[in-house]
Design a protein around this motif. Sequence first.
Motif, short mmCIF file in Angstrom:
data_model
loop_
_atom_site.label_atom_id
_atom_site.label_comp_id
_atom_site.label_asym_id
_atom_site.label_seq_id
_atom_site.Cartn_x
_atom_site.Cartn_y
_atom_site.Cartn_z
N THR A 229 16.13 -110.93 56.73
CA THR A 229 15.36 -111.19 55.51
C THR A 229 16.36 -111.47 54.40
O THR A 229 17.37 -110.77 54.26
N PHE A 230 16.06 -112.50 53.61
CA PHE A 230 16.98 -112.91 52.55
C PHE A 230 16.17 -113.32 51.33
O PHE A 230 15.14 -113.99 51.45
N SER A 231 16.63 -112.89 50.16
CA SER A 231 15.99 -113.29 48.91
C SER A 231 17.06 -113.59 47.88
O SER A 231 18.10 -112.91 47.82
N LEU A 232 16.81 -114.61 47.09
CA LEU A 232 17.73 -115.04 46.05
C LEU A 232 16.94 -115.28 44.78
O LEU A 232 16.01 -116.10 44.75
N SER A 233 17.27 -114.53 43.72
CA SER A 233 16.60 -114.66 42.42
C SER A 233 17.58 -115.23 41.41
O SER A 233 18.68 -114.68 41.22
N ILE A 234 17.16 -116.31 40.77
CA ILE A 234 17.96 -116.95 39.72
C ILE A 234 17.15 -116.91 38.44
O ILE A 234 16.04 -117.45 38.39
N ALA A 235 17.69 -116.24 37.42
CA ALA A 235 16.99 -116.08 36.15
C ALA A 235 17.87 -116.61 35.02
O ALA A 235 18.72 -115.88 34.49
N PRO A 236 17.71 -117.88 34.63
CA PRO A 236 18.52 -118.41 33.52
C PRO A 236 18.16 -117.80 32.18
O PRO A 236 18.95 -117.87 31.24
N PHE A 237 16.95 -117.19 32.09
CA PHE A 237 16.53 -116.51 30.86
C PHE A 237 16.40 -115.03 31.20
O PHE A 237 15.47 -114.63 31.89
N SER A 238 17.34 -114.23 30.70
CA SER A 238 17.39 -112.82 31.05
C SER A 238 17.70 -111.99 29.82
O SER A 238 18.55 -112.35 29.00
N TYR A 239 16.99 -110.86 29.72
CA TYR A 239 17.20 -109.90 28.63
C TYR A 239 17.77 -108.62 29.23
O TYR A 239 17.24 -108.09 30.21
N ASN A 240 18.84 -108.11 28.61
CA ASN A 240 19.49 -106.89 29.11
C ASN A 240 19.60 -105.88 27.97
O ASN A 240 20.02 -106.22 26.85
N MET A 241 19.23 -104.64 28.28
CA MET A 241 19.30 -103.56 27.30
C MET A 241 20.05 -102.38 27.90
O MET A 241 19.75 -101.94 29.02
N LYS A 242 21.01 -101.85 27.16
CA LYS A 242 21.73 -100.64 27.53
C LYS A 242 21.38 -99.53 26.55
O LYS A 242 21.25 -99.78 25.34
N TYR A 243 21.23 -98.31 27.08
CA TYR A 243 20.77 -97.20 26.26
C TYR A 243 21.60 -95.96 26.57
O TYR A 243 21.89 -95.67 27.74
N CYS A 244 21.96 -95.24 25.50
CA CYS A 244 22.66 -93.95 25.63
C CYS A 244 21.90 -92.94 24.78
O CYS A 244 21.86 -93.05 23.55
N ARG A 245 21.25 -91.99 25.44
CA ARG A 245 20.42 -91.02 24.73
C ARG A 245 21.26 -90.01 23.95
O ARG A 245 20.98 -89.72 22.78
N ASN A 246 22.30 -89.47 24.58
CA ASN A 246 23.12 -88.43 23.98
C ASN A 246 24.41 -89.04 23.44
O ASN A 246 25.40 -89.16 24.16
N ILE A 247 24.39 -89.43 22.16
CA ILE A 247 25.61 -90.01 21.56
C ILE A 247 26.44 -88.94 20.86
O ILE A 247 27.55 -89.24 20.38
N ASP A 248 25.95 -87.66 20.83
CA ASP A 248 26.73 -86.59 20.21
C ASP A 248 27.80 -86.07 21.17
O ASP A 248 28.91 -85.74 20.74
#
Length: 424
Positions: free
Chosen positions: A298-317
């Motif tokens: 089984t093989f799958s290939l996803s190409i997304a030229p429009f992509s949104y990425n979010m990084k989050y850090c809850r504990n910045i203290d």
Amino acid sequence: MPIFVIMNMKRILTYILLLLISASGAAAQSNNAQVKPGKLLLPLVFDKQKVVSDSLNTPSITPEKNKNPELNYDRSWLDNELNDRNRIENARYRTMLQSPQDVPYNANNMREAPKEYVVKADPSTSLLDIETQKAADEALEMPEFVDRRPVKLRNWLHTFQTSLHFTQAFISDNWYQGGENNINVLGDFQWNVSLNQKLHPKFLFDNTLRYKVGVMSAQSDSLRKYAINEDIFQYNSTFGYKAIKNWYYSTSLQFKTQMFTTYKANTHTMKSSLLSPAELNIGLGMTYNYKDKECIKTFSLSIAPFSYNMKYCRNIDDLDPTSFGIKAGEHFAHSFGSKLEAKLNWKISANISWASRFYVYSNYEYVQGDWENTFDFSITRHLSTKIFVHVRYDKSRPYNDTWKYWQLKEILSFGLTYRFATTN
């Protein structure tokens, strides 16, 4: 008047022919010979179109010589029977081609044979049941022990797999090379739910939930007895509508974080914790999906030229968000770019399988990539050995003098595995 005479002549000739056949049959019986039925006198029944070369050519009466070493047996009777049968079949079919108006029957239009009924007594109810008598070939069509219930088709297909692998080492205090006792335990839980494409061929909907945790003894850490060396909670989802062949217009979602808090050895300095970091990626593009009939590859290939990425850090203290690609003093980091993800599952043999995932995201300022490979060697149904290799490249992380922006993790484990899957 002449027509009437001709019809009577035909009847007289037919009667004479029947008398000759019966006379020859009586003579054969008197000589203790077997009387064979005359197939040429049966009505013509058209069943199917035959190959011209097999139907119109006169069969060879002389049997073909066998090139293999001859055996000590006499097969002249078989050759004669085959030649007679072929000669009769060719003569009947030639008549059908030359005089189709003389073919009174067609196998596709003929009525079914009348059904035969049998009466069976049921002593428990003191009643008589009338049932249809089954023909010999129909009675042998399906054995009684075969499940005759209709197959229930499922809209959703589930695949569940969990494993618990471990390694252990004991080293005495006076061991000449030194070392420490250690125990490593690795748990892996994976659940996949996908839409049945046999019932919904135009849609693609695949969901995977996975949690992987590894715990090891920490003899060199004076503050803790154990340490977390693997902790990832990840959810992937892909939804698509068919475009052409194996290609789908699709949208994909990926979310990952960790559950436990980790520290640097012999310190109270925190390295990571729940939702610190966490990452969410949503892409819009196209997906190629392939699965062979035997479900070996089984093989799958996803190409997304429009992509949104979010990084989050809850504990910045207690944590430094810059180590996760987030600016100092901020919880979130947003970016837009493109991503590519490829997945391969290959059952190399009955006991060896390979699962691979390749992921790349770029916001045109930095590149982040993962390549995960898991080789599963099944010893028995519930015992297996796994080799896990994870290569990562992340240019948003601080630069390392030895590895630069590359990271590597390799785990060899042995233990218990349980899996099940639904079909149809």
